[in-house]
Design a protein around this motif. Structure first.
Motif, PDB file in Angstrom:
ATOM      1  N   SER A  95      35.234 -11.836  -1.144  1.00  0.00           N
ATOM      2  CA  SER A  95      36.150 -10.841  -1.700  1.00  0.00           C
ATOM      3  C   SER A  95      35.427 -10.089  -2.801  1.00  0.00           C
ATOM      4  N   VAL A  96      36.021  -8.974  -3.208  1.00  0.00           N
ATOM      5  CA  VAL A  96      35.446  -8.165  -4.271  1.00  0.00           C
ATOM      6  C   VAL A  96      35.379  -8.975  -5.561  1.00  0.00           C
ATOM      7  N   GLN A  97      36.431  -9.751  -5.819  1.00  0.00           N
ATOM      8  CA  GLN A  97      36.452 -10.555  -7.040  1.00  0.00           C
ATOM      9  C   GLN A  97      35.264 -11.514  -7.069  1.00  0.00           C
ATOM     10  N   GLU A  98      35.030 -12.189  -5.963  1.00  0.00           N
ATOM     11  CA  GLU A  98      33.894 -13.112  -5.906  1.00  0.00           C
ATOM     12  C   GLU A  98      32.573 -12.377  -6.085  1.00  0.00           C
ATOM     13  N   LYS A 145      29.791  -9.037   3.364  1.00  0.00           N
ATOM     14  CA  LYS A 145      29.581  -8.433   4.683  1.00  0.00           C
ATOM     15  C   LYS A 145      30.971  -8.234   5.258  1.00  0.00           C
ATOM     16  N   SER A 146      31.397  -7.004   5.368  1.00  0.00           N
ATOM     17  CA  SER A 146      32.761  -6.798   5.826  1.00  0.00           C
ATOM     18  C   SER A 146      32.814  -6.780   7.343  1.00  0.00           C
TER      19      SER A 146
END
Lengths: 698, 698
Positions: free
Chosen positions: A277-280, A238-239
Motif C-alpha cells: 500500500s502507499v502507506q507502507e 507493484k500494482s
C-alpha cells in the motif's frame, strides 16, 4: 556511472514548447523551473518572442550548451524536435507530451520512430507521456506538478504521473524529502532498470522507491537490482498485484502461474522490498533512509502500559521479528533501576507513573543488550510524562547507541510536537504501535537482503546438440506439443529417466522389454494424444510374454480413438517404484516480462487441489532450488514426515537446476512439465513429460 | 434493559476517597467530575472537611440518593466501603483502586470477598483496578484520564485503562466521539458480556468497541453478541492474538487466556468484527457509526488518475469486496457524459482535467447503478480540481443516494479542509486508498453478519444414559483415558461404527467373527496402550480360521510389552473399506474460556503435516458444521476432486453435530478424537476413538 547526472542536475534546461498560455503544460513547466532552479532556463517556441521575460528561441538547434530538454510540443512534431536536439548535442530529454504508445497504432508508430531517433543520437530519453523530472540537487522542478519537493535522500520513480503529484503534495507536509523524482511514462527508452542502476551508484540516494505497473526485461531487472540492493534498498509498489493471470496455458504450471507469480518471484529474487500500500511504501522509505541496520532480528519493547505492550507484541508476532530475550545482566540492571511492580522482562513495563527519566534508565540498559537488535518505545499519556521530553530522550539514545528505533506516542495533538522531534531524528512515530513495528520489520528484511549471497547458476555438462535435434523434430510435425517421446530431451540434460525405448514395431517392443528387468510399462506415443490414460493408451506391469499383444492393443486403441493421429510408436519403460517414492512436479512456463518461470510442487493433489507450489525466475541457482523445497507446505512429506524415509532431496534440487538450464538454453521451449518426477530415498526419476515449443524460435 | 442506565447517566455521583492532594487519583477524578458533569458530585472522605469547596461526608452511608459511587480508597478498606454503599442503596459502583486479583493471594482473597458483597447487594460493579467510567450522556468523566470525550455514538470498553487515556487523547483531535467508555479492570463483577448486552439495547450506542485481553464465559458471550450484532456492530481488538502476544498478555493480566484458535472461532461465531490493529479498530468504528449498509458486495471506483485507480483495485482484490460490473445503462450514460479518453468501465477514470462537476456527473450515474453497493472516490491534486468542492459534492451525493462511500484525496495539507468536510459527513478519507477500501470492506462484513441466520443446534435422539455408563466405567480404572472400548460411546450417540464386539476370551472372538461378513480386524483393548499398532496390537484382514490364534498372539504381545497393563480384551471388527473412503478426523478439546472446541480436518498428512483444520465452539449447528467442511483447503478431496466419487458429506456434517452434542452433554469429556472417521460415498464410519475424561465431573 554518472550517466544520468545531467538529467537530474543539468546546468542548462531548455523547455521546447514554452508558453505563457493559461492552463497549459508548457506554462506550468516554465513556472516551476523559474521558481528556484539553480541553472539556466531557455525557452524554445517559434511562435513567441518572449516567455516570462525570457527571449524565445525558434528551435533548440539555435541554443548551445543545453543539458536537458523538456519537450511539451504537440505529438506530431515531437520527433522532429528530438532530431534537432540530438543534432545540437543534447543528450538528456524528457518528453512530457502524450499521444504515443498509449494512443493507438499511429501513436505506436510515432513511439517506434522516437526509439530509433534516441538510439541514433544516444539520447537518455524519459517518457513520453509523463509528468517530467524533478531533482533537489539543483532545486529543479521540470514537471507540471504544482508542488515541488524538499531535500532528502529518497529517489523515486513512478509509472503514474498523477501519483507523483499526490506524493509531492503530501510529502512536504510530512517532512519527507526527495533527491530525484522521475515520471517513467511509456518508458520508450529509459526504464526502471536504468534508474535503479544509476541511483545504485549515486551517493545522494539512500533509498530507491518505485511505483511500477510493469517491469521491462525482468531478468535484467533482477540482475541489476541484486547488485544495487547490496548498498541501496529498493522499495516498490507493484500494482496490478491481485489481477488474475490472463494466461490460459494448458499445462498445470500455466494454470496457476499467472504473471503475478512471476512478479512475486522476480521481485523477491531481485531483493526488492515490496510494499502493498502507499502507506507502507513511505513508512518503509523513511525508516530505511534514516536508520542503521539492526545487528539481529530480536526486538525489545519499552512501554509505560501493559495493554499497548501486548498490542505491540502482537504486531511483532505478525512480523519476521522476534521478541528479544534479555540477558541476565540486563535483567539485573533493570531489577536494580526499576521500581517494584515494573515488568523487567520484554515487554519492559516502566509503569504508568514513569517520567521520561525512567524511560532513559531502561533504554540505557536495553539498548546495550547484545540480544536486542531494535527497540520500539511505547507511551500512553500520563500526568507525569512529557511526550516532548521523552522524544528528546529517545532521540539522544538513538544517536548514542545506533540501534534502530521506532516509537508510538499514543496521543493526538498532545503528541504532535514530540512526533516532530522524533521525525527529524529519523525515528518513525505513529499512534498505532503496529506501524512502527512494521517499519522495523522492513529494516530487518533489508538487512537480510543485504547479507544475501547470490550464487551463480551451476553449470552442468549437458548434450545441447542432442537436445536441439529432439526439439527440431517437432518441425516435421503439425503440432508444437511434445509428449513422452521427449524423454530423451531430459536424458540429454542429465535428468534420470526410466530405462526404456520408443519402438515402432512389435518385435522391437519385445526386444526392448527383454533388456528391462521385471515387468514393464507400455504407453502409446503420439503428439496428438495428450491424455493417454483416458483412452487406454497406458498399460502397467506388462509381463514379457504379453508385450507383443499389448503392443497391438495399444496401437489399435489409439487408431480407434483418433484415426488421423500421428502415432510415433509405443514406449516400453521400466516400472518406477511409485510406492517407495513421492510424486513431485517440476514445470516451467514463460512469462512475457521475466522469461522462464520454474515451478516446483508435489504431484497428485498438492499442486492441483491445494495449490501448494513455488516459483522462481530461471536461471535458478542451487540455493534457490533448495529454498523452493523449503517453501512448499508439503515439504515434510519429502523429509520423513509420518515415518517415511526421506527422499533424495539433492536429486530434486539438481533436477530443478537442470530444467532451469534447459529452458534457459532453449528459449523455444514455451512450457514443459515433468509430471511426475518420482523422488525416492535413492534418487529421482522423471516418469513423464509434456512440452510445448515455439518452432520459429528454433 | 436499561440496567446500567444509572452507571453511565447517574444524577448523583459520590467519590469515596475524594481529596485535593496533588498527584492523587482521588483529586484527578474530582477535577474531572467537577469539569462539566451535569449532576451532583458528592465528596466522601472522613479526614477532610471540604474538597474543592464541597462539604466532605464521613461515609457514603451519610449521603442519600447516590446513583454511582467511584471508589478510590486504599485496597484494604474498599470492601468496607462497598458494604456501606450497598446498605445505603447504591447500586452502581466503579472501583478504581488496584491491589486485588492482580496482586497476589491477599489481593485475590479481597477480590473474592468483593464478589460476595456485590452479589449480596446486587451491585453493578466496574473494576477493580481500572480507570473508571465516562459518558457523554451527562458529560461525566468519572475517570482519572486527563482528557474527556466529545459526544458520539461509539461505546467503548477496554481491558487496558492506559489504552483508554491514549484513545481519549487521540480521539477528540480526530473528531471521534463517544457515548460511554468503561475501563473493565479485573472484571470481578461486570464483564464484556454485560456491557455488550446493555449497549445492544441502548439507542445512544451505534457501535460497540472493545479492547479485550480475555473473554469470560465464552459461550455466553457468543450467545449475547449474536443477538446484539443484529442491530449494533461490535468491533474488537483481542490482544494476545499471536503466540508472542499471548505470553505477554499472560504476564500482564495473569489471565490464562484460552487458545487463539478458540478466540478466532468464538469471535467469528459471535459475529464480532475483529480488528488486528488500533488503526483498524477506529477505521472500522467510524465507518460503522455513520454509514448505511451496502446493498451488495460490489464496489465502484471513481478516480481522476489511472495509477491510483489500479492501487485501489488491488486493495479491493485483497478484500471481500468485488469490482462492480456496471450496467449497460450506466455505461451508456457515462459514455454520453464523459469526455473522450475517459474510462467508463470500473475503475471509472474521469481524467486529470476533471473539475468536481465531472465527478458529480459520474457519481450521479454510478451511485444509481443497482450493481454498485459502495463507492470509493479517488483524486490526485490537479490545477483544475478543488478538493473542497469535491468533498462537498461527495457529501451531497452520499446524502442523496445513501450508498456507502469512502474517499482518498491524495494530498497533504491541501486535502485537510476537504477531509474535515468529509469526516463531518461520516465519509472516511485517507491518503492511502487502501484504508478507505478496508473500511468499506468492514461495512460489507457487518452487513453479512447482520443478515446471518443462526440456527439452533439440532437435537438428536441419543442414549444419554448408556453414554454415562460407559464414561463412568473409567472410575473403576487407574486411568482417565478411553480407547477403542469407548466405541460404544459413539454408538450411544448414533455415530456409525464398524460392526464388531469387544471380547475377553478366544471362543467369544471366534463367535464374534462369525457374525461379521468377510475377514475381520482385531485390536488389543487396553486403556494403558495408546499406540496399539506400534506394539503389534492390531491385525487386519484376519480370516475366520485364524481368529483364535490371533487372539492369543495379541494378548501375548500386549502382556509382553507392558506386563502390568489393564487388558480389557480384544476388539473384533468389520474391515472398513479404506480404499473407497477418505479418512477424516473429528476431535474436541476443552478451552478454559469457550469450553468444548470441535475440530475437523482430513486424516493422514492433512491435519498433522499441513495443519489444514478448522474449529468451532460447541454446540455446533448444522450450517456451522457445513461451513467447517467448506473451510478446509482439502475439501475438494471430499467432493470429487481428481475423479474421486464424492463422499457422503451429510454424514460427516451429522457426525460433527453428534460429537458436539456428546461433549456438550458431558462436560466430563476433556478430549475426544475420532481418527479416522472414514467417509465413503455411501456413508461414514468411525473406526477408532481416543478420549480423556475428568472423573470428578461425572
Amino acid at each position: 556511472m554518472g550517466q544520468l547526472d545531467t538529467l537530474f542536475a543539468p546546468e542548462r534546461v531548455a523547455v521546447v514548447g514554452a508558453t505563457e498560455s493559461e492552463g497549459s503544460v508548457g506554462r506550468a513547466v516554465m513556472e516551476n523551473l523559474l521558481d528556484g532552479y539553480e541553472g539556466d532556463v531557455v525557452a524554445v517556441n517559434p511562435s513567441s518572442e518572449t516567455v516570462f521575460g525570457l527571449d524565445c528561441h525558434d528551435s533548440i538547434a539555435d541554443v548551445g550548451g543545453v543539458d536537458l530538454a523538456i519537450v511539451v510540443v504537440p505529438p506530431q512534431i515531437v520527433n522532429g524536435v528530438l532530431e534537432e536536439a540530438g543534432e545540437a548535442g543534447v543528450r538528456d530529454v524528457a518528453v512530457i507530451t502524450a499521444g504515443f504508445g498509449e494512443a493507438g497504432s499511429e501513436g505506436a508508430a510515432r513511439e517506434r520512430d522516437m526509439k530509433a531517433i534516441a538510439e541514433d543520437h544516444d539520447l537518455n530519453l524519459v517518457g513520453p507521456n509523463c509528468l517530467g523530472v524533478l531533482s533537489t540537487r539543483r532545486n529543479m522542478n521540470a514537471t507540471f506538478s504544482p508542488k515541488s519537493a524538499i531535500e532528502g535522500n529518497i529517489s523515486f520513480m513512478s509509472q503514474s504521473g498523477a501519483f507523483i503529484t499526490a506524493v509531492l503534495d503530501w510529502a512536504s507536509d510530512h517532512n519527507v524529502g526527495f533527491n530525484d523524482v522521475v515520471s517513467l511514462g511509456n518508458k520508450a527508452v529509459l526504464d526502471e532498470g536504468d534508474f535503479i542502476d544509476y541511483w545504485g551508484e549515486d551517493p545522494e540516494t539512500d533509498v530507491i522507491l518505485g511505483y511500477l505497473e510493469d517491469i521491462e526485461n525482468g531478468r535484467d531487472f533482477i540482475d541489476t537490482a541484486r547488485e544495487v540492493t547490496k548498498d541501496t534498498p529498493i522499495v516498490a509498489v507493484k500494482s496490478g498485484r491481485t489481477e488474475a493471470g490472463a494466461s490460459a496455458a494448458a499445462s498445470h504450471t500455466g494454470a496457476i502461474a499467472g504473471s503475478e507469480r512471476a512478479y512475486e518471484a522476480g521481485l523477491e529474487q531481485a531483493g526488492v522490498l515490496r510494499a502493498t500500500s502507499v502507506q507502507e511504501l513511505f513508512d518503509y522509505a523513511t525508516i530505511l533512509e534514516d536508520q542503521p541496520m539492526p545487528e539481529n532480528d530480536q526486538i525489545a519493547i519499552v512501554t509505560n502500559a501493559g495493554g499497548p505492550g501486548v498490542m505491540s507484541t502482537d504486531a511483532i508476532g505478525d512480523s519476521g521479528l522476534e521478541m528479544a530475550t534479555l540477558t541476565d545482566e540486563t535483567l539485573e540492571a533493570l531489577e536494580a533501576d526499576m521500581p517494584d511492580g515494573a515488568n523487567i522482562y520484554n515487554p519492559v513495563d516502566v509503569l504508568g507513573d514513569a517520567p521520561s527519566e525512567r524511560y532513559e534508565q531502561a533504554l540505557d540498559v536495553v539498548l546495550q543488550d547484545p540480544n536486542v537488535g531494535s527497540v520500539v518505545v511505547v507511551a500512553c499519556p500520563t500526568a507525569v510524562l512529557s511526550f516532548e521530553k521523552l522524544a528528546e530522550t529517545v532521540t539522544d539514545k538513538f544517536e548514542e547507541y545506533g540501534v534502530p528505533m521506532a516509537a508510538s506516542l499514543m496521543g493526538g495533538d498532545s503528541a504532535q510536537q514530540a512526533n516532530e522531534i522524533l521525525g527529524e531524528a529519523g525515528i518513525p512515530s505513529y499512534f498505532d504501535p503496529a506501524r512502527g513495528v512494521n517499519g522495523l520489520d522492513a529494516l530487518r528484511e533489508y538487512a537480510e537482503i543485504r547479507e544475501h549471497e547470490y550464487a551463480e547458476p551451476r553449470d552442468f555438462d549437458v548434450d545441447r546438440e542432442r537436445a536441439r535435434e529432439i526439439l527440431e523434430r517437432t518441425k516435421e510435425r503439425d503440432t508444437n506439443k511434445l509428449g513422452v517421446e521427449a524423454m530423451e530431451l531430459l536424458e540429454a540434460y542429465g535428468i534420470p529417466t526410466p530405462q526404456g525405448a520408443i519402438v515402432s514395431d512389435k518385435n522391437a517392443a519385445v526386444e526392448a522389454a527383454k533388456d528391462i528387468p521385471g515387468n514393464v510399462v507400455m504407453k502409446i506415443v503420439s503428439p496428438d494424444i495428450l491424455h493417454k490414460s483416458d483412452i487406454g493408451g497406458v498399460e502397467v506391469s506388462v509381463p514379457d510374454d504379453e508385450v507383443a499383444s499389448t503392443y497391438d492393443d495399444l496401437i489399435a486403441r489409439a487408431r480407434n480413438y483418433q484415426p488421423d493421429a500421428t502415432i510415433l510408436g509405443v514406449q516400453v519403460q521400466e516400472m518406477a517404484d511409485l510406492d517407495a517414492g513421492t510424486e513431485t512436479i517440476v514445470g516451467i512456463n514463460r512469462d512475457p516480462q521475466f522469461g522462464p518461470l520454474v515451478m516446483f510442487g508435489l504431484g497428485g493433489i498438492f499442486v492441483e487441489v491445494l495449490e501448494d507450489a513455488t516459483f522462481r525466475v530461471a536461471p535458478v541457482s542451487e540455493p534457490e532450488a533448495e529454498e523452493m523445497i523449503d517453501e512448499i507446505d508439503s515439504a515434510p512429506l519429502l523429509r520423513g514426515a509420518r515415518g517415511r524415509e526421506p527422499v533424495d532431496e539433492a536429486g530434486v534440487v539438481e533436477t530443478i537446476q537442470r530444467i532451469s538450464k534447459l529452458v534457459t538454453d532453449f528459449p523455444a521451449i514455451l512450457e514443459l512439465d515433468i509430471n511426475p518426477l518420482v523422488a525416492t530415498p535413492d534418487g529421482v526419476v522423471a516418469v513423464d513429460i509434456r512440452a510445448t515449443v515455439d518452432q520459429e524460435e528454433l
